[in-house]
Design a protein around this motif. Structure first.
Motif, PDB file in Angstrom:
ATOM      1  N   THR A  92      75.244  53.036  35.226  1.00  0.00           N
ATOM      2  CA  THR A  92      75.608  53.857  34.400  1.00  0.00           C
ATOM      3  C   THR A  92      76.894  54.583  34.429  1.00  0.00           C
ATOM      4  OG1 THR A  92      73.198  54.545  34.681  1.00  0.00           O
ATOM      5  CG2 THR A  92      74.475  56.303  33.698  1.00  0.00           C
ATOM      6  N   MET A  93      77.561  54.673  33.199  1.00  0.00           N
ATOM      7  CA  MET A  93      78.915  54.699  33.174  1.00  0.00           C
ATOM      8  C   MET A  93      79.463  55.803  31.827  1.00  0.00           C
ATOM      9  SD  MET A  93      81.165  51.365  34.405  1.00  0.00           S
ATOM     10  CE  MET A  93      80.627  50.325  33.227  1.00  0.00           C
ATOM     11  N   VAL A  94      80.226  56.635  32.289  1.00  0.00           N
ATOM     12  CA  VAL A  94      80.944  57.424  30.925  1.00  0.00           C
ATOM     13  C   VAL A  94      82.373  57.151  31.208  1.00  0.00           C
ATOM     14  CG1 VAL A  94      81.126  59.636  30.128  1.00  0.00           C
ATOM     15  CG2 VAL A  94      79.053  59.175  31.157  1.00  0.00           C
ATOM     16  N   VAL A  95      82.989  56.667  30.263  1.00  0.00           N
ATOM     17  CA  VAL A  95      84.314  56.211  30.271  1.00  0.00           C
ATOM     18  C   VAL A  95      85.265  56.888  29.255  1.00  0.00           C
ATOM     19  CG1 VAL A  95      85.948  54.158  30.471  1.00  0.00           C
ATOM     20  CG2 VAL A  95      83.406  53.993  31.278  1.00  0.00           C
ATOM     21  N   VAL A  96      86.071  57.634  29.588  1.00  0.00           N
ATOM     22  CA  VAL A  96      87.175  57.921  28.580  1.00  0.00           C
ATOM     23  C   VAL A  96      88.230  56.961  28.836  1.00  0.00           C
ATOM     24  CG1 VAL A  96      89.131  60.008  28.442  1.00  0.00           C
ATOM     25  CG2 VAL A  96      86.840  60.476  29.120  1.00  0.00           C
ATOM     26  N   ARG A 105      74.357  57.657  40.906  1.00  0.00           N
ATOM     27  CA  ARG A 105      73.499  57.556  39.460  1.00  0.00           C
ATOM     28  C   ARG A 105      74.269  57.275  38.594  1.00  0.00           C
ATOM     29  NH1 ARG A 105      68.127  58.547  40.399  1.00  0.00           N
ATOM     30  NH2 ARG A 105      67.604  59.729  42.289  1.00  0.00           N
ATOM     31  N   VAL A 106      75.796  57.886  38.272  1.00  0.00           N
ATOM     32  CA  VAL A 106      76.579  57.797  37.329  1.00  0.00           C
ATOM     33  C   VAL A 106      77.960  57.651  37.931  1.00  0.00           C
ATOM     34  CG1 VAL A 106      76.407  60.247  36.994  1.00  0.00           C
ATOM     35  CG2 VAL A 106      77.120  58.795  35.021  1.00  0.00           C
ATOM     36  N   VAL A 128      76.154  52.701  29.007  1.00  0.00           N
ATOM     37  CA  VAL A 128      77.463  52.820  29.270  1.00  0.00           C
ATOM     38  C   VAL A 128      78.146  53.640  27.785  1.00  0.00           C
ATOM     39  CG1 VAL A 128      79.811  51.627  29.446  1.00  0.00           C
ATOM     40  CG2 VAL A 128      77.903  50.617  30.489  1.00  0.00           C
ATOM     41  N   VAL A 129      78.896  54.787  28.177  1.00  0.00           N
ATOM     42  CA  VAL A 129      79.151  55.581  26.877  1.00  0.00           C
ATOM     43  C   VAL A 129      80.408  55.650  27.067  1.00  0.00           C
ATOM     44  CG1 VAL A 129      79.247  57.865  26.025  1.00  0.00           C
ATOM     45  CG2 VAL A 129      77.204  57.066  27.038  1.00  0.00           C
TER      46      VAL A 129
END
Length: 247
Positions: A191-195, A159-160, A29-30
């Motif tokens: 799997t996560m990208v979080v602004v 996948r993300v 997690v980013v």
């Protein structure tokens, strides 16, 4: 798992991304932080090809492409592996919650309607919205709409998942219910990208934090280290401003 290299993007004379390098590993997690105009959202939109990069390379599992030369078919293949949760929900106003979740499964992934409905109900249950399956977006609160949007994103088993300021349109009370769903996904290894501008979420749920300004990544590192011992003075200034703490 996902990496972009040497990413550039301008809008007219405004240079937004300036050789940005970014990566995320499977199960990570980013959280991406930064002031307005730093390029956070544009980074996500270029990764998902909602915006076309001026220059750059993307590596995503078995895919490796020049971002300016990918074909529509290749973009579709990559998007099939990505989920995107927008700031403004982006639900179909003329469809109840369950149909908002099934629409992409049926039209893009060719799932049988019965199977898609079963998946939709399972995902709505997961985000606490099963009892609102027949409700239309206008009958739901902002937090409920965003939970439906998250159900739609996870229904395709991507996948993300990319989140673009998922709580910025919500009041504080509704923000909490959305963040709880996201924390649960993080605990499950999604799997996560979080602004985000939610420092609590970044501190508690993210494995790694990226701080952007002026179209470049100023600093990144493990969440605990980022908040307790930021290395760059600009990062310390940002954290002092948003947290009101001495850094």
């Amino acid at each position: 798992m996902l990496q972009v290299k040497n990413l550039y993007k301008s809008f007219g004379s405004l240079s937004v991304l300036k050789g940005t390098e970014f990566r995320v590993e499977k199960g990570e997690v980013v959280a991406i932080l930064g002031p307005s105009g730093s390029g956070k959202t544009t980074l996500l939109r270029c990764i998902s090809f909602l915006e076309k990069a001026d220059r750059g390379e993307i590596l995503f599992d078995e895919f490796q492409y020049d971002m300016t030369r990918v074909t529509p078919r290749q973009i579709r293949e990559m998007r099939m592996q990505m989920g995107f949760v927008f700031q403004s929900f982006n639900l179909f106003r003329n469809m109840p919650a369950w149909r908002n979740v099934t629409e992409g499964l049926v039209t893009a992934r060719k799932k049988p309607k019965k199977e898609a409905r079963e998946i939709a109900m399972e995902m709505l249950r997961k985000v606490g919205m099963e009892d609102r399956a027949e409700y239309y977006p206008d009958q739901l609160s902002g937090g409920q709409q965003q939970r439906v949007a998250i159900a739609r994103a996870i229904a395709a088993n991507p996948r993300v998942i990319l989140f673009d300021e998922p709580t910025s349109a919500l009041d504080p009370e509704l923000t909490g219910e959305v963040l709880e769903v996201m924390k649960k996904l993080a605990e499950e290894g999604t799997t996560m990208v979080v602004v985000t501008h939610e420092m609590g979420f970044a501190r508690e749920a993210a494995n790694r934090v990226v701080f952007m300004e002026g179209g470049v990544i100023v600093e990144e590192g493990p969440s605990a280290e980022f908040f307790s011992h930021p290395k760059e003075e600009r990062t310390r200034q940002f954290l002092r401003r948003v947290l009101g703490e001495k850094q």
